[in-house]
Design a protein around this motif. Structure first.
Motif, mmCIF file in Angstrom:
data_model
loop_
_atom_site.group_PDB
_atom_site.id
_atom_site.type_symbol
_atom_site.label_atom_id
_atom_site.label_comp_id
_atom_site.label_asym_id
_atom_site.label_seq_id
_atom_site.Cartn_x
_atom_site.Cartn_y
_atom_site.Cartn_z
ATOM 1 N N VAL A 128 17.098 22.524 24.052
ATOM 2 C CA VAL A 128 15.396 22.249 24.126
ATOM 3 C C VAL A 128 15.262 23.700 22.581
ATOM 4 O O VAL A 128 14.313 23.811 22.472
ATOM 5 C CB VAL A 128 14.594 22.764 25.438
ATOM 6 C CG1 VAL A 128 14.222 23.962 25.302
ATOM 7 C CG2 VAL A 128 14.920 21.759 26.748
ATOM 8 N N LEU A 129 16.294 24.031 23.308
ATOM 9 C CA LEU A 129 16.381 25.728 22.551
ATOM 10 C C LEU A 129 16.294 25.590 21.060
ATOM 11 O O LEU A 129 15.777 26.215 20.632
ATOM 12 C CB LEU A 129 16.960 26.577 22.897
ATOM 13 C CG LEU A 129 17.816 28.169 21.804
ATOM 14 C CD1 LEU A 129 15.683 29.089 22.074
ATOM 15 C CD2 LEU A 129 18.575 28.719 22.817
ATOM 16 N N VAL A 144 14.619 31.542 15.603
ATOM 17 C CA VAL A 144 15.709 31.486 16.304
ATOM 18 C C VAL A 144 15.459 32.970 17.921
ATOM 19 O O VAL A 144 15.422 32.394 18.671
ATOM 20 C CB VAL A 144 16.890 31.548 16.170
ATOM 21 C CG1 VAL A 144 17.207 33.504 15.513
ATOM 22 C CG2 VAL A 144 17.887 31.332 17.405
ATOM 23 N N THR A 145 14.607 33.454 17.183
ATOM 24 C CA THR A 145 14.055 34.727 18.024
ATOM 25 C C THR A 145 12.902 34.553 18.713
ATOM 26 O O THR A 145 12.533 34.603 19.747
ATOM 27 C CB THR A 145 13.381 35.996 17.263
ATOM 28 O OG1 THR A 145 15.085 36.288 16.287
ATOM 29 C CG2 THR A 145 13.323 37.266 17.791
ATOM 30 N N ARG A 146 11.997 33.204 17.694
ATOM 31 C CA ARG A 146 10.723 33.041 18.015
ATOM 32 C C ARG A 146 10.762 32.328 19.314
ATOM 33 O O ARG A 146 10.037 31.827 20.020
ATOM 34 C CB ARG A 146 9.581 32.360 17.698
ATOM 35 C CG ARG A 146 9.850 33.512 16.686
ATOM 36 C CD ARG A 146 8.433 33.477 15.592
ATOM 37 N NE ARG A 146 7.028 32.398 15.622
ATOM 38 C CZ ARG A 146 5.778 33.066 16.236
ATOM 39 N NH1 ARG A 146 5.849 34.141 16.222
ATOM 40 N NH2 ARG A 146 5.099 32.233 16.282
ATOM 41 N N ARG A 151 11.081 30.121 24.521
ATOM 42 C CA ARG A 151 11.339 28.565 25.096
ATOM 43 C C ARG A 151 12.463 29.707 26.815
ATOM 44 O O ARG A 151 12.783 29.077 27.519
ATOM 45 C CB ARG A 151 12.337 28.190 24.935
ATOM 46 C CG ARG A 151 12.154 26.572 23.924
ATOM 47 C CD ARG A 151 10.732 25.505 24.159
ATOM 48 N NE ARG A 151 10.615 24.992 24.058
ATOM 49 C CZ ARG A 151 9.425 24.594 24.241
ATOM 50 N NH1 ARG A 151 9.173 24.219 25.639
ATOM 51 N NH2 ARG A 151 8.744 23.747 22.560
ATOM 52 N N PHE A 152 12.379 31.054 26.594
ATOM 53 C CA PHE A 152 12.956 31.183 27.855
ATOM 54 C C PHE A 152 12.665 31.120 29.042
ATOM 55 O O PHE A 152 13.424 30.765 29.896
ATOM 56 C CB PHE A 152 13.235 33.119 27.141
ATOM 57 C CG PHE A 152 13.625 34.165 28.433
ATOM 58 C CD1 PHE A 152 14.876 34.092 28.642
ATOM 59 C CD2 PHE A 152 13.238 34.691 29.402
ATOM 60 C CE1 PHE A 152 15.680 34.721 30.058
ATOM 61 C CE2 PHE A 152 13.283 34.854 30.609
ATOM 62 C CZ PHE A 152 14.687 35.271 30.415
ATOM 63 N N ARG A 153 11.200 31.178 29.345
ATOM 64 C CA ARG A 153 11.081 30.903 30.984
ATOM 65 C C ARG A 153 11.627 30.005 31.045
ATOM 66 O O ARG A 153 11.932 29.111 32.509
ATOM 67 C CB ARG A 153 9.548 30.207 30.971
ATOM 68 C CG ARG A 153 8.956 30.602 32.640
ATOM 69 C CD ARG A 153 7.723 30.766 32.801
ATOM 70 N NE ARG A 153 6.858 31.947 31.664
ATOM 71 C CZ ARG A 153 5.916 32.359 32.130
ATOM 72 N NH1 ARG A 153 4.791 31.403 31.613
ATOM 73 N NH2 ARG A 153 5.258 33.926 31.042
ATOM 74 N N ALA A 154 10.977 27.806 30.151
ATOM 75 C CA ALA A 154 12.030 26.818 30.577
ATOM 76 C C ALA A 154 13.274 27.161 30.946
ATOM 77 O O ALA A 154 14.424 25.987 31.965
ATOM 78 C CB ALA A 154 11.148 25.441 29.814
ATOM 79 N N ILE A 155 14.258 27.635 30.584
ATOM 80 C CA ILE A 155 15.386 27.510 30.609
ATOM 81 C C ILE A 155 15.290 28.199 31.507
ATOM 82 O O ILE A 155 16.413 27.512 32.681
ATOM 83 C CB ILE A 155 15.865 28.209 29.352
ATOM 84 C CG1 ILE A 155 16.238 27.640 27.484
ATOM 85 C CG2 ILE A 155 17.414 28.087 29.616
ATOM 86 C CD1 ILE A 155 16.689 27.869 27.117
#
Length: 392
Positions: A288-289, A307-309, A314-318
């Motif tokens: 996903v990332l 990669v920062t954005r 995708r932080f919440r999804a991961i």
């Protein structure tokens, strides 16, 4: 509660929901049966010295006393065989059926045998007369010899060799069956073979099944990794990016090992099955990332910004994917019923592996992506310099 059981050859209480054999089982074979018994006794004494080892036993059970007959050379010239000799001795002492009578609804056998006064001891066997095929009778002592020996209750063979199985059970809270088997193979069994030339041994039971199953798991794990790589390489159109995605797999294995340590479980074959499944689960977050990063880069962003954005996007999804996976496995981890015990190691591998790999995914995968980008830039610069170099 059972107490003492008189005249019992062996008493075994065993219960297992999932078992592949005895935790410790060694097959010994040797042509000399007496020396084979001595070797088995030495092995049993050695096993009794290990902490946590109990119910040490072997598969040999001595039989009853029996008459063992052996023909002499003169018997061959008279045409006597060992079968003739054994049959006549049996008829004399046990009886031969002469006829059967019908008595109402029952059938009565009439047996003919020596009088009780002539079959009280072994000496009467040597005094009997043996009838030859030509009808003549000769003294037993001239054609055969007899001795009283202990026979065999049963004879067990493996690979066409007579074997004695030495088995033992292991208290998993005190000892580890794998360590016991490895110590026996590396230290004691070679010494035992040197003490008894010709002795052959093999590890059977749980040890053999575990080796065979482990080989299948390793082969299946390799096939699974190849399939994961192929499925990632096709959509990414890259031979390198799948390795970045799959970098979470080793850390998932570390998480599975820590999970067993935290939960107080030993790594088992079912744990390895869970680890094979874990390899396909932990790549989801990385996939996903990296996919989000590639999409942002296609919009014209540089690698660092992409990669920062993508990490923020995708932080919440991961996090939610990993936490919900662990939460779904938690009831099984907390289950104490007997039916669930053999599934818990698999759940530990999946749950803790995913949880541990999540943090690694958020930290390691972006770093590896940037390292890969630096390598690409370095190769591009090197290629450009080589292209600009003047030719002679």
């Amino acid at each position: 509660k059972v107490g003492f059981v008189a005249d019992a050859e062996a008493i075994t209480f065993q219960s297992a929901l999932f078992s592949v054999g005895n935790p410790v089982e060694v097959h010994l074979s040797l042509e000399d049966h007496d020396r084979l018994l001595a070797a088995a006794d030495e092995l049993k004494d050695e096993l009794k010295g290990y902490p946590g080892i109990f119910d040490v036993s072997d598969s040999f059970f001595p039989g009853k006393k029996e008459l063992q007959l052996k023909l002499k050379l003169p018997a061959r010239s008279l045409g006597l065989t060992l079968d003739d000799l054994a049959r006549q001795v049996r008829h004399a002492f046990y009886g031969a059926e002469a006829l059967r009578l019908q008595r109402d609804q029952d059938e009565v056998k009439v047996m003919v045998l020596y009088p009780e006064s002539e079959r009280r001891s072994l000496g009467y066997v040597e005094e009997m007369r043996i009838r030859a095929p030509d009808g003549s009778e000769v003294p037993f002592s001239q054609v055969a010899e007899v001795k009283m020996e202990q026979g065999y209750a049963s004879i067990q063979r493996a690979q066409r060799l007579r074997v004695i199985k030495v088995t033992a059970d292991v208290d998993e809270t005190v000892a580890n069956a794998n360590e016991v088997r490895m110590d026996l193979e590396s230290r004691f069994l070679p010494q035992l073979r040197s003490s008894y030339p010709g002795l052959r041994y093999s590890i059977e039971g749980e040890g053999k099944e575990q080796k065979e199953s482990l080989a299948d798991v390793v082969r299946g794990f390799g096939i699974a990794l190849f399939c994961i790589y192929a499925l990632l390489a096709i959509p990414f159109r890259s031979f390198i990016q799948p390795f970045v995605v799959m970098s979470a797999i080793p850390f998932g294995l570390v998480g599975a090992a820590f999970g067993h340590l935290i939960m107080g479980h030993n790594l088992s074959l079912l744990s390895l099955f869970g680890i094979v499944g874990l390899a396909g689960v932990v790549v989801n977050d990385s996939l996903v990332l990296i996919d989000a990063t590639n999409r942002i880069r296609n919009q014209g962003r540089d690698a660092h910004d992409a990669v920062t954005r993508a990490g923020a996007l995708r932080f919440r999804a991961i996090i939610l994917t990993s936490l919900t996976t662990f939460a779904g496995l938690t009831p099984m981890l907390m289950e104490r019923s007997l039916q669930a015990q053999f599934l818990i190691p698999m759940a530990i591998s999946l749950g803790f592996g995913v949880l541990f790999a999540t943090g690694i995914t958020l930290l390691l995968v972006p770093s590896l992506y940037m390292i890969l980008e630096d390598v690409h830039n370095l190769l591009a610069n090197l290629k450009a310099r080589l292209a600009l170099r003047p030719t002679a």
